[in-house]
Scaffold this motif. Structure first.
Motif, PDB file in Angstrom:
ATOM      1  N   GLY A   9      50.133  39.523  30.701  1.00 54.00           N
ATOM      2  CA  GLY A   9      51.217  39.949  29.835  1.00 54.00           C
ATOM      3  C   GLY A   9      52.512  40.077  30.615  1.00 54.00           C
ATOM      4  O   GLY A   9      52.547  39.946  31.838  1.00 54.00           O
ATOM      5  N   LEU A  10      53.561  40.377  29.904  1.00 57.25           N
ATOM      6  CA  LEU A  10      54.879  40.526  30.520  1.00 57.25           C
ATOM      7  C   LEU A  10      54.872  41.613  31.589  1.00 57.25           C
ATOM      8  O   LEU A  10      55.310  41.408  32.721  1.00 57.25           O
ATOM      9  N   THR A  11      54.327  42.776  31.248  1.00 59.24           N
ATOM     10  CA  THR A  11      54.322  43.899  32.183  1.00 59.24           C
ATOM     11  C   THR A  11      53.498  43.583  33.427  1.00 59.24           C
ATOM     12  O   THR A  11      53.916  43.869  34.544  1.00 59.24           O
ATOM     13  N   GLN A  12      52.327  42.969  33.231  1.00 60.27           N
ATOM     14  CA  GLN A  12      51.469  42.641  34.375  1.00 60.27           C
ATOM     15  C   GLN A  12      52.144  41.627  35.296  1.00 60.27           C
ATOM     16  O   GLN A  12      52.046  41.725  36.518  1.00 60.27           O
ATOM     17  N   THR A  13      52.827  40.651  34.709  1.00 58.20           N
ATOM     18  CA  THR A  13      53.491  39.649  35.529  1.00 58.20           C
ATOM     19  C   THR A  13      54.634  40.272  36.314  1.00 58.20           C
ATOM     20  O   THR A  13      54.814  39.990  37.504  1.00 58.20           O
ATOM     21  N   LEU A  14      55.404  41.138  35.653  1.00 54.98           N
ATOM     22  CA  LEU A  14      56.504  41.802  36.358  1.00 54.98           C
ATOM     23  C   LEU A  14      55.981  42.721  37.459  1.00 54.98           C
ATOM     24  O   LEU A  14      56.663  42.968  38.447  1.00 54.98           O
ATOM     25  N   ALA A  15      54.767  43.237  37.298  1.00 53.73           N
ATOM     26  CA  ALA A  15      54.162  44.119  38.305  1.00 53.73           C
ATOM     27  C   ALA A  15      53.371  43.326  39.349  1.00 53.73           C
ATOM     28  O   ALA A  15      52.586  43.898  40.090  1.00 53.73           O
ATOM     29  N   ALA A  16      53.559  42.013  39.387  1.00 53.61           N
ATOM     30  CA  ALA A  16      52.935  41.123  40.379  1.00 53.61           C
ATOM     31  C   ALA A  16      51.420  41.027  40.230  1.00 53.61           C
ATOM     32  O   ALA A  16      50.724  40.767  41.204  1.00 53.61           O
ATOM     33  N   ALA A  17      50.894  41.201  39.022  1.00 53.47           N
ATOM     34  CA  ALA A  17      49.448  41.118  38.815  1.00 53.47           C
ATOM     35  C   ALA A  17      48.862  39.779  39.256  1.00 53.47           C
ATOM     36  O   ALA A  17      47.835  39.757  39.947  1.00 53.47           O
ATOM     37  N   PRO A  18      49.469  38.636  38.895  1.00 55.28           N
ATOM     38  CA  PRO A  18      48.876  37.368  39.351  1.00 55.28           C
ATOM     39  C   PRO A  18      48.824  37.264  40.874  1.00 55.28           C
ATOM     40  O   PRO A  18      47.844  36.770  41.440  1.00 55.28           O
ATOM     41  N   GLN A  19      49.849  37.757  41.548  1.00 52.88           N
ATOM     42  CA  GLN A  19      49.882  37.703  43.006  1.00 52.88           C
ATOM     43  C   GLN A  19      48.855  38.652  43.619  1.00 52.88           C
ATOM     44  O   GLN A  19      48.240  38.333  44.639  1.00 52.88           O
ATOM     45  N   LEU A  20      48.665  39.819  43.005  1.00 53.07           N
ATOM     46  CA  LEU A  20      47.659  40.766  43.503  1.00 53.07           C
ATOM     47  C   LEU A  20      46.258  40.177  43.387  1.00 53.07           C
ATOM     48  O   LEU A  20      45.453  40.274  44.318  1.00 53.07           O
ATOM     49  N   VAL A  21      45.964  39.576  42.244  1.00 54.59           N
ATOM     50  CA  VAL A  21      44.647  38.960  42.043  1.00 54.59           C
ATOM     51  C   VAL A  21      44.450  37.825  43.045  1.00 54.59           C
ATOM     52  O   VAL A  21      43.395  37.714  43.679  1.00 54.59           O
ATOM     53  N   ALA A  94      55.058  45.413  45.225  1.00 61.77           N
ATOM     54  CA  ALA A  94      53.636  45.675  44.994  1.00 61.77           C
ATOM     55  C   ALA A  94      52.801  45.281  46.205  1.00 61.77           C
ATOM     56  O   ALA A  94      53.106  44.328  46.915  1.00 61.77           O
ATOM     57  N   SER A  95      51.735  46.034  46.433  1.00 61.17           N
ATOM     58  CA  SER A  95      50.760  45.678  47.459  1.00 61.17           C
ATOM     59  C   SER A  95      49.382  46.033  46.930  1.00 61.17           C
ATOM     60  O   SER A  95      49.229  46.895  46.068  1.00 61.17           O
ATOM     61  N   ALA A  96      48.371  45.327  47.433  1.00 63.45           N
ATOM     62  CA  ALA A  96      47.004  45.571  46.976  1.00 63.45           C
ATOM     63  C   ALA A  96      46.566  46.992  47.300  1.00 63.45           C
ATOM     64  O   ALA A  96      45.945  47.667  46.474  1.00 63.45           O
ATOM     65  N   LEU A  97      46.896  47.462  48.488  1.00 59.09           N
ATOM     66  CA  LEU A  97      46.651  48.849  48.880  1.00 59.09           C
ATOM     67  C   LEU A  97      47.991  49.478  49.233  1.00 59.09           C
ATOM     68  O   LEU A  97      48.734  48.936  50.048  1.00 59.09           O
ATOM     69  N   ALA A  98      48.284  50.605  48.619  1.00 58.44           N
ATOM     70  CA  ALA A  98      49.551  51.289  48.861  1.00 58.44           C
ATOM     71  C   ALA A  98      49.283  52.590  49.616  1.00 58.44           C
ATOM     72  O   ALA A  98      48.366  53.338  49.262  1.00 58.44           O
ATOM     73  N   TYR A 110      45.029  55.564  51.211  1.00 57.61           N
ATOM     74  CA  TYR A 110      45.518  54.387  50.494  1.00 57.61           C
ATOM     75  C   TYR A 110      44.935  54.350  49.093  1.00 57.61           C
ATOM     76  O   TYR A 110      43.780  54.719  48.886  1.00 57.61           O
ATOM     77  N   THR A 111      45.763  53.901  48.151  1.00 55.01           N
ATOM     78  CA  THR A 111      45.312  53.721  46.776  1.00 55.01           C
ATOM     79  C   THR A 111      45.407  52.247  46.418  1.00 55.01           C
ATOM     80  O   THR A 111      46.335  51.546  46.846  1.00 55.01           O
ATOM     81  N   ALA A 112      44.461  51.791  45.640  1.00 51.50           N
ATOM     82  CA  ALA A 112      44.445  50.396  45.204  1.00 51.50           C
ATOM     83  C   ALA A 112      45.359  50.226  44.001  1.00 51.50           C
ATOM     84  O   ALA A 112      45.516  51.142  43.189  1.00 51.50           O
ATOM     85  N   ALA A 113      45.954  49.049  43.894  1.00 46.77           N
ATOM     86  CA  ALA A 113      46.827  48.731  42.764  1.00 46.77           C
ATOM     87  C   ALA A 113      46.035  48.837  41.462  1.00 46.77           C
ATOM     88  O   ALA A 113      44.918  48.318  41.361  1.00 46.77           O
ATOM     89  N   ASP A 114      46.616  49.521  40.485  1.00 45.15           N
ATOM     90  CA  ASP A 114      45.919  49.771  39.216  1.00 45.15           C
ATOM     91  C   ASP A 114      45.428  48.498  38.553  1.00 45.15           C
ATOM     92  O   ASP A 114      44.284  48.426  38.099  1.00 45.15           O
ATOM     93  N   TYR A 115      46.288  47.496  38.460  1.00 49.71           N
ATOM     94  CA  TYR A 115      45.865  46.266  37.780  1.00 49.71           C
ATOM     95  C   TYR A 115      44.714  45.608  38.527  1.00 49.71           C
ATOM     96  O   TYR A 115      43.778  45.099  37.912  1.00 49.71           O
ATOM     97  N   LEU A 116      44.763  45.641  39.845  1.00 54.61           N
ATOM     98  CA  LEU A 116      43.692  45.035  40.633  1.00 54.61           C
ATOM     99  C   LEU A 116      42.374  45.776  40.431  1.00 54.61           C
ATOM    100  O   LEU A 116      41.312  45.149  40.354  1.00 54.61           O
ATOM    101  N   VAL A 117      42.426  47.097  40.290  1.00 51.89           N
ATOM    102  CA  VAL A 117      41.209  47.872  39.990  1.00 51.89           C
ATOM    103  C   VAL A 117      40.646  47.447  38.638  1.00 51.89           C
ATOM    104  O   VAL A 117      39.435  47.232  38.493  1.00 51.89           O
TER     105      VAL A 117
END
Length: 187
Positions: A9-21, A94-98, A110-117
């Protein structure tokens, strides 16, 4: 670009979801030690660890995701390289682990990115956690609420040798439901 991204979705793409995956999936072959650290963090998060995960936890849990050959061939700085990969910022944010801080310049975990979880929860729904991860959970998870959730996850998987100490940790910290659940398991 965000509106044209298939599967996101728009929000996931703006939050770098494809790049995180892609970062997590590509690590399996490009950097298996980074994949191991990331997957250990993501598995813990999907089973109920919401508090930041310590470096000690990540270091102890990761070897179970590596083959025997990978473990034998690991360079001396495998963990530092894996953490650099896992915490690298994508698109400047965004980073996979923040890292999570307890004060200025002090990383507590460290916390994992929500979308990646969310993504890994779907992808690894039936995946078994390695024993190293369960041992690391029992040894390094101190948050009572996390211990109770992880204890329940272990209990649902009939892994009572992990469920009992996790519920005991939570019960000792005053978590009433964990105390009841511990009594049920011991009975």
């Amino acid at each position: 670009v965000a509106l044209e991204s298939a599967g996101y979705g728009l929000t996931q793409t703006l939050a770098a979801a494809p790049q995180l995956v892609a970062r997590w999936e590509d690590a399996r072959t490009a950097d298996p030690y980074a994949w191991a650290v990331l997957t250990a963090a993501l598995d813990a998060a999907r089973l109920g660890a919401y508090a930041p995960l310590s470096t000690e936890f990540l270091r102890a849990a990761a070897p179970g995701y590596c083959t025997s050959w990978q473990q034998a061939e690991a360079p001396g700085n495998w963990f530092d390289q894996a953490m650099a990969y896992a915490t690298a910022k994508l698109h400047g944010a965004a980073s996979a682990l923040a890292p999570a801080a307890t004060g200025m310049g002090h990383v507590s975990g460290y916390t994992a990115a929500d979308y990646l979880v969310q993504y890994v929860t779907r992808e690894r729904r039936y995946a078994r956690l390695p024993a190293t991860t369960w041992h690391a959970i029992v040894s390094h998870i101190d948050d009572p609420a996390d211990a109770a959730r992880l204890g329940e996850s272990a209990s649902r998987r009939l892994l009572y040798r992990y469920a009992i100490p996790l519920h005991r940790t939570a019960a000792d910290a005053g978590h009433v439901n964990a105390a009841y659940r511990l009594a049920e398991l011991l009975a």
